[in-house]
Design a protein around this motif. Structure first.
Motif, PDB file in Angstrom:
ATOM      1  N   PHE A 299      46.408  45.612  55.307  1.00 12.42           N
ATOM      2  CA  PHE A 299      47.684  46.375  54.999  1.00 12.42           C
ATOM      3  C   PHE A 299      48.262  45.424  53.701  1.00 12.42           C
ATOM      4  N   GLU A 300      48.198  44.078  54.037  1.00 20.24           N
ATOM      5  CA  GLU A 300      48.720  43.306  53.073  1.00 20.24           C
ATOM      6  C   GLU A 300      47.921  43.370  51.730  1.00 20.24           C
ATOM      7  N   LEU A 301      46.579  43.317  51.699  1.00 16.61           N
ATOM      8  CA  LEU A 301      45.814  43.382  50.622  1.00 16.61           C
ATOM      9  C   LEU A 301      46.103  44.870  49.963  1.00 16.61           C
ATOM     10  N   LEU A 302      46.618  45.855  50.693  1.00 10.98           N
ATOM     11  CA  LEU A 302      46.903  47.168  50.293  1.00 10.98           C
ATOM     12  C   LEU A 302      48.198  46.997  49.286  1.00 10.98           C
ATOM     13  N   TYR A 303      49.106  46.318  49.982  1.00  9.21           N
ATOM     14  CA  TYR A 303      50.444  46.281  49.574  1.00  9.21           C
ATOM     15  C   TYR A 303      50.745  45.352  48.294  1.00  9.21           C
ATOM     16  N   GLU A 304      49.615  44.523  48.287  1.00  4.60           N
ATOM     17  CA  GLU A 304      49.500  43.456  47.037  1.00  4.60           C
ATOM     18  C   GLU A 304      49.034  44.548  45.822  1.00  4.60           C
ATOM     19  N   LYS A 305      48.193  45.351  46.043  1.00  8.70           N
ATOM     20  CA  LYS A 305      47.736  46.229  44.986  1.00  8.70           C
ATOM     21  C   LYS A 305      48.726  47.425  44.887  1.00  8.70           C
ATOM     22  N   LEU A 306      49.603  47.843  45.719  1.00  6.42           N
ATOM     23  CA  LEU A 306      50.533  48.612  45.509  1.00  6.42           C
ATOM     24  C   LEU A 306      51.673  47.973  44.748  1.00  6.42           C
ATOM     25  N   SER A 307      52.065  47.005  44.741  1.00  3.95           N
ATOM     26  CA  SER A 307      53.107  46.181  44.199  1.00  3.95           C
ATOM     27  C   SER A 307      52.594  45.548  42.824  1.00  3.95           C
ATOM     28  N   GLN A 308      51.245  45.782  42.510  1.00  6.34           N
ATOM     29  CA  GLN A 308      50.997  45.219  41.351  1.00  6.34           C
ATOM     30  C   GLN A 308      51.091  43.534  41.340  1.00  6.34           C
ATOM     31  N   MET A 309      50.943  42.873  42.549  1.00  6.24           N
ATOM     32  CA  MET A 309      50.753  41.569  42.799  1.00  6.24           C
ATOM     33  C   MET A 309      49.534  40.921  42.193  1.00  6.24           C
ATOM     34  N   ARG A 310      48.420  41.599  42.240  1.00  8.64           N
ATOM     35  CA  ARG A 310      47.159  41.018  41.551  1.00  8.64           C
ATOM     36  C   ARG A 310      46.394  42.264  41.188  1.00  8.64           C
ATOM     37  N   ASN A 311      45.395  42.010  40.156  1.00  4.26           N
ATOM     38  CA  ASN A 311      44.338  43.006  39.750  1.00  4.26           C
ATOM     39  C   ASN A 311      43.171  42.578  40.343  1.00  4.26           C
ATOM     40  N   ASN A 312      42.666  41.256  40.602  1.00  6.46           N
ATOM     41  CA  ASN A 312      41.373  40.902  41.181  1.00  6.46           C
ATOM     42  C   ASN A 312      41.159  41.629  42.299  1.00  6.46           C
ATOM     43  N   PRO A 313      39.829  41.684  42.486  1.00 10.68           N
ATOM     44  CA  PRO A 313      39.534  41.980  43.982  1.00 10.68           C
ATOM     45  C   PRO A 313      39.560  40.901  45.131  1.00 10.68           C
ATOM     46  N   LYS A 314      39.893  41.155  46.304  1.00 12.47           N
ATOM     47  CA  LYS A 314      39.934  40.027  47.015  1.00 12.47           C
ATOM     48  C   LYS A 314      39.290  40.347  48.525  1.00 12.47           C
ATOM     49  N   GLN A 315      38.414  39.464  48.796  1.00 16.94           N
ATOM     50  CA  GLN A 315      37.687  39.716  50.391  1.00 16.94           C
ATOM     51  C   GLN A 315      38.070  38.539  51.133  1.00 16.94           C
ATOM     52  N   VAL A 316      38.461  39.041  52.181  1.00 15.27           N
ATOM     53  CA  VAL A 316      38.861  37.974  53.451  1.00 15.27           C
ATOM     54  C   VAL A 316      37.749  38.288  54.483  1.00 15.27           C
ATOM     55  N   VAL A 317      37.332  37.003  54.843  1.00 13.75           N
ATOM     56  CA  VAL A 317      36.259  37.039  56.031  1.00 13.75           C
ATOM     57  C   VAL A 317      36.951  36.161  57.278  1.00 13.75           C
ATOM     58  N   LEU A 318      36.944  36.914  58.284  1.00 11.51           N
ATOM     59  CA  LEU A 318      37.607  36.252  59.498  1.00 11.51           C
ATOM     60  C   LEU A 318      36.674  35.879  60.544  1.00 11.51           C
ATOM     61  N   ASP A 319      37.133  34.738  61.001  1.00 15.06           N
ATOM     62  CA  ASP A 319      36.347  33.982  61.958  1.00 15.06           C
ATOM     63  C   ASP A 319      36.120  34.730  63.188  1.00 15.06           C
ATOM     64  N   VAL A 320      34.939  34.290  63.996  1.00 14.71           N
ATOM     65  CA  VAL A 320      34.772  34.824  65.104  1.00 14.71           C
ATOM     66  C   VAL A 320      34.435  33.791  66.367  1.00 14.71           C
ATOM     67  N   GLU A 321      34.539  34.127  67.303  1.00 14.31           N
ATOM     68  CA  GLU A 321      34.353  33.000  68.644  1.00 14.31           C
ATOM     69  C   GLU A 321      33.804  33.759  69.843  1.00 14.31           C
ATOM     70  N   LEU A 322      32.879  32.984  70.636  1.00 13.09           N
ATOM     71  CA  LEU A 322      32.490  33.538  71.656  1.00 13.09           C
ATOM     72  C   LEU A 322      33.545  33.377  72.892  1.00 13.09           C
ATOM     73  N   VAL A 323      33.723  34.418  73.885  1.00  9.82           N
ATOM     74  CA  VAL A 323      34.468  34.326  74.799  1.00  9.82           C
ATOM     75  C   VAL A 323      33.630  34.261  76.243  1.00  9.82           C
ATOM     76  N   PRO A 324      33.093  33.335  76.974  1.00 10.44           N
ATOM     77  CA  PRO A 324      32.474  33.038  78.017  1.00 10.44           C
ATOM     78  C   PRO A 324      33.271  33.798  79.118  1.00 10.44           C
ATOM     79  N   ARG A 325      32.350  34.742  79.961  1.00  7.57           N
ATOM     80  CA  ARG A 325      32.987  35.388  81.137  1.00  7.57           C
ATOM     81  C   ARG A 325      31.763  35.550  81.908  1.00  7.57           C
ATOM     82  N   GLU A 326      31.904  36.502  82.802  1.00 10.28           N
ATOM     83  CA  GLU A 326      30.977  36.445  83.829  1.00 10.28           C
ATOM     84  C   GLU A 326      29.676  37.010  83.999  1.00 10.28           C
ATOM     85  N   SER A 327      29.520  37.775  82.839  1.00  9.09           N
ATOM     86  CA  SER A 327      28.463  38.763  82.712  1.00  9.09           C
ATOM     87  C   SER A 327      27.146  38.049  82.137  1.00  9.09           C
ATOM     88  N   ALA A 328      27.280  36.590  81.645  1.00  9.67           N
ATOM     89  CA  ALA A 328      26.241  35.923  80.976  1.00  9.67           C
ATOM     90  C   ALA A 328      26.755  34.589  81.150  1.00  9.67           C
TER      91      ALA A 328
END
Length: 328
Positions: A299-328
């Motif tokens: 939503f923030e990326l879309l809002y930046e476009k709607l508000s004309q806060m930037r013109n250049n494309p932006k890509q955000v890559v989110l980190d991931v993590e392993l959650v050990p439980r009982e199945s492995a």
């Protein structure tokens, strides 16, 4: 047909002009507190509700965005949607949600419908079966953000998770547990998420001097995963890495039907860490994505476009993590 209260009705009740009512309802500064209070009280007594269509015509904005999901019944998207809602509420936007059921034709129709409704912008989780609809939005210069997937060599606004890392850490964990014949129950490889998770899976196996054991592409959904595991029952696999948690939960049920014990006989790792992952038995080891954050950033990326806060494309890559439980 119900007759809605108009600002003319409020003006008659409050004994002021229509222009004064408009200024009071829109919180303009050039009106006395006493007059404003009188107008607001009259509006409350009459049960006045703003006409957003009229405001849209006047302001040339609907303060509405469209959200296009592959499957809104999947708990993953429910949690992502909370993040989108958070941003929309913060900036006073409404949302129209469209569900495509992972059908590209439905995706095209959803985009068309949202444009016809003149939404200000669109957040879309595309099937990636084709990209003509995305190219169409680009040609129109329509504000939109891609959620959850990545288009190679694109100049688009995107937010997605590090799926290569996710596939890698899931497979590496199974290898550390002594598993060697790891079946990958994957989505269709035309999706970037499926491709990158597979590449991470391959990388982890290569580091242990092992070739990919077996990977199958199936339609997303509980029944598809359940039926595929039953179908592959004669394969000598000792673990399953699943494209998502829905697949993993289906695999757990299928293995139970086949009289296989998890994790004693086989290990299972899912992906997404949906809310049900810790409730099933055995509790699901999985790769966690911050789903709320993914939605709120979209939503923030879309809002930046709607508000004309930037013109250049932006890509955000989110980190991931392993959650050990009982199945492995």
């Amino acid at each position: 047909m119900k007759k809605f209260i108009t600002i003319k009705d409020i003006a008659l009740r409050a004994g002021v002009s229509i222009n004064t009512v408009s200024r009071a309802l829109n919180n303009k500064p050039d009106i006395s507190p006493q007059t404003k209070q009188k107008v607001l009280q009259a509006a409350k007594e009459l049960g006045y509700i703003r006409d957003l269509n009229a405001l849209s015509l006047k302001n040339k904005t609907t303060r509405t965005i469209g959200v296009v999901f592959e499957d809104s019944s999947n708990p993953f998207y429910a949690e992502v949607f909370k993040g989108i809602e958070y941003g929309a509420r913060k900036y006073d936007y409404q949302i129209i949600l469209m569900n495509t059921e992972r059908d590209y034709i439905n995706e095209i129709e959803a985009i068309k419908t949202l444009i016809e409704k003149r939404v200000d912008g669109i957040i879309i989780s595309p099937t990636q079966f084709d990209n003509e609809d995305i190219e169409y939005l680009t040609t129109l210069n329509y504000p939109f953000v891609i959620l959850g997937v990545h288009f190679d060599n694109s100049q688009l606004d995107e937010v997605y998770s590090d799926d290569f890392k996710g596939g890698y850490i899931a497979t590496k964990y199974l290898l550390q547990k002594g598993r060697r014949k790891i079946l990958m129950l994957n989505g269709y490889m035309y999706k970037s998420v499926a491709r990158m998770r597979y590449l991470g899976y391959v990388k982890a196996l290569q580091e242990h001097g092992l070739p990919p054991y077996h990977m199958v592409e199936i339609e997303e959904g509980y029944e598809s995963a359940f039926n595929k595991v039953v179908e592959l029952k004669d394969l000598d696999f000792d673990a399953i890495f699943c494209f998502n948690d829905v697949f993993a939960i289906a695999a757990l049920k299928a293995l139970r039907t086949l009289k296989k014990n998890v994790p004693e006989d086989l290990s299972i790792v899912g992906y997404d860490d949906i809310s049900y992952a810790s409730f099933v038995h055995p509790a699901l080891t999985t790769v966690r994505i911050d789903k709320f954050k993914e939605g709120s950033i979209a939503f923030e990326l879309l809002y930046e476009k709607l508000s004309q806060m930037r013109n250049n494309p932006k890509q955000v890559v989110l980190d991931v993590e392993l959650v050990p439980r009982e199945s492995a």
